[in-house]
Motif scaffolding. Structure first.
Motif, mmCIF file in Angstrom:
data_model
loop_
_atom_site.group_PDB
_atom_site.id
_atom_site.type_symbol
_atom_site.label_atom_id
_atom_site.label_comp_id
_atom_site.label_asym_id
_atom_site.label_seq_id
_atom_site.Cartn_x
_atom_site.Cartn_y
_atom_site.Cartn_z
ATOM 1 N N VAL A 141 3.716 -16.832 -7.561
ATOM 2 C CA VAL A 141 3.220 -15.816 -8.477
ATOM 3 C C VAL A 141 2.598 -14.761 -7.575
ATOM 4 C CG1 VAL A 141 1.610 -15.293 -10.348
ATOM 5 C CG2 VAL A 141 2.752 -17.539 -10.261
ATOM 6 N N ARG A 142 2.949 -13.503 -7.810
ATOM 7 C CA ARG A 142 2.406 -12.443 -6.963
ATOM 8 C C ARG A 142 1.748 -11.378 -7.814
ATOM 9 N NH1 ARG A 142 6.820 -8.182 -4.687
ATOM 10 N NH2 ARG A 142 7.782 -7.653 -6.665
ATOM 11 N N ASP A 148 -8.696 -0.307 -2.519
ATOM 12 C CA ASP A 148 -10.076 0.047 -2.839
ATOM 13 C C ASP A 148 -10.637 -0.694 -4.054
ATOM 14 O OD1 ASP A 148 -10.102 1.844 -0.721
ATOM 15 O OD2 ASP A 148 -9.527 3.555 -1.989
ATOM 16 N N ASN A 149 -9.870 -1.590 -4.634
ATOM 17 C CA ASN A 149 -10.305 -2.320 -5.825
ATOM 18 C C ASN A 149 -10.888 -3.674 -5.397
ATOM 19 O OD1 ASN A 149 -10.761 -3.349 -8.371
ATOM 20 N ND2 ASN A 149 -8.744 -2.769 -9.174
ATOM 21 N N ALA A 150 -12.062 -3.613 -4.781
ATOM 22 C CA ALA A 150 -12.692 -4.803 -4.199
ATOM 23 C C ALA A 150 -13.024 -5.860 -5.249
ATOM 24 C CB ALA A 150 -13.948 -4.403 -3.435
ATOM 25 N N ARG A 151 -13.466 -5.440 -6.432
ATOM 26 C CA ARG A 151 -13.818 -6.402 -7.487
ATOM 27 C C ARG A 151 -12.618 -7.256 -7.865
ATOM 28 N NH1 ARG A 151 -15.219 -3.911 -13.134
ATOM 29 N NH2 ARG A 151 -12.977 -3.833 -13.166
ATOM 30 N N ALA A 152 -11.470 -6.621 -8.086
ATOM 31 C CA ALA A 152 -10.263 -7.366 -8.455
ATOM 32 C C ALA A 152 -9.796 -8.247 -7.303
ATOM 33 C CB ALA A 152 -9.159 -6.402 -8.879
ATOM 34 N N ALA A 153 -9.785 -7.710 -6.088
ATOM 35 C CA ALA A 153 -9.337 -8.486 -4.923
ATOM 36 C C ALA A 153 -10.199 -9.726 -4.732
ATOM 37 C CB ALA A 153 -9.345 -7.614 -3.671
ATOM 38 N N ALA A 154 -11.499 -9.607 -4.940
ATOM 39 C CA ALA A 154 -12.395 -10.761 -4.790
ATOM 40 C C ALA A 154 -12.050 -11.847 -5.807
ATOM 41 C CB ALA A 154 -13.848 -10.324 -4.939
ATOM 42 N N VAL A 162 -3.588 -15.296 -1.969
ATOM 43 C CA VAL A 162 -3.813 -14.911 -0.571
ATOM 44 C C VAL A 162 -2.981 -13.668 -0.272
ATOM 45 C CG1 VAL A 162 -4.378 -17.235 0.228
ATOM 46 C CG2 VAL A 162 -1.997 -16.482 0.233
ATOM 47 N N PRO A 163 -3.494 -12.783 0.583
ATOM 48 C CA PRO A 163 -2.716 -11.603 0.967
ATOM 49 C C PRO A 163 -1.469 -12.037 1.743
ATOM 50 C CG PRO A 163 -5.011 -11.387 1.675
ATOM 51 C CD PRO A 163 -4.828 -12.781 1.200
ATOM 52 N N GLU A 180 -0.232 -6.686 -1.461
ATOM 53 C CA GLU A 180 0.397 -7.801 -2.168
ATOM 54 C C GLU A 180 -0.370 -9.095 -1.901
ATOM 55 O OE1 GLU A 180 4.896 -9.342 -2.807
ATOM 56 O OE2 GLU A 180 4.148 -9.475 -0.747
ATOM 57 N N TYR A 181 -0.615 -9.842 -2.984
ATOM 58 C CA TYR A 181 -1.204 -11.176 -2.920
ATOM 59 C C TYR A 181 -0.225 -12.150 -3.573
ATOM 60 C CZ TYR A 181 -5.974 -9.604 -1.747
ATOM 61 O OH TYR A 181 -7.079 -9.084 -1.137
#
Length: 187
Positions: A141-142, A148-154, A162-163, A180-181
């Motif tokens: 699942v990707r 710049d969207n640190a909240r979502a990335a966290a 994982v990136p 991409e994660y």
């Protein structure tokens, strides 16, 4: 907060539109979504009807939109799953996928529902649905998140994504890049 997660139904197009328009008014919408509020607002009813039908539990199965719904019927969050297969005759993004996978898009939780586990429940449902798709088995699942969207990335990292090292120019109104994660299938 009490809620349940379920797929949208085709006849709920007005609610699909309302939630999308709310998402596009979010302060970080320019980082999270490809379209603008103004562009979405200008879409005719037929667009929203088709969008709801295509992502509904009775739709063709390449797209599924899940919503978090309170007992009184209020929608407080959503995510959409896109199925990508190398065998697709009409790939969703122009080029065939390299592997059988799904992609999460359109992630949104209303501000008043944030921090209550809604996003976790939406992601669990989306990932479980992805793993349960008929053969060939989904390998990962990707998703993409703006740099710049640190909240979502966290959140994505906390959930187990994982990136991959993949980056693309940010589509839509934002400049910069989307990262991409992935959440690979285990076992």
């Amino acid at each position: 907060m009490d809620y349940s997660i379920r797929p949208v139904r085709a006849d709920e197009w007005e609610r699909v539109r309302e939630l999308r328009l709310a998402a596009l008014r979010d302060p970080v919408a320019h980082l999270a979504f490809v379209e603008t509020h103004e562009a979405a607002l200008a879409q005719p009813d037929a667009f929203w009807q088709g969008r709801a039908q295509g992502a509904s539990e009775d739709g063709p199965g390449r797209v599924r939109q899940f919503v978090a719904e309170t007992p009184d019927g209020r929608w407080i969050g959503t995510t959409t799953v896109l199925v990508e297969r190398p065998s697709d005759e009409e790939p969703l993004f122009g080029e065939p996928a390299e592997k059988d996978q799904t992609q999460l898009v359109g992630v949104y939780v209303r501000p008043e529902a944030r921090g209550g586990g809604v996003i976790d429940a939406l992601f669990r449902t989306a990932v479980e649905w992805s793993w349960a798709l008929p053969a060939p088995a989904v390998q990962r699942v990707r998703l993409y998140v703006h740099e710049d969207n640190a909240r979502a990335a966290a959140f994505y990292r906390r959930f187990g994504f994982v990136p991959t090292g993949g980056r693309i120019p940010a589509p839509g109104p934002a400049s910069g890049e989307d990262v991409e994660y992935e959440l690979p299938r285990v076992g």
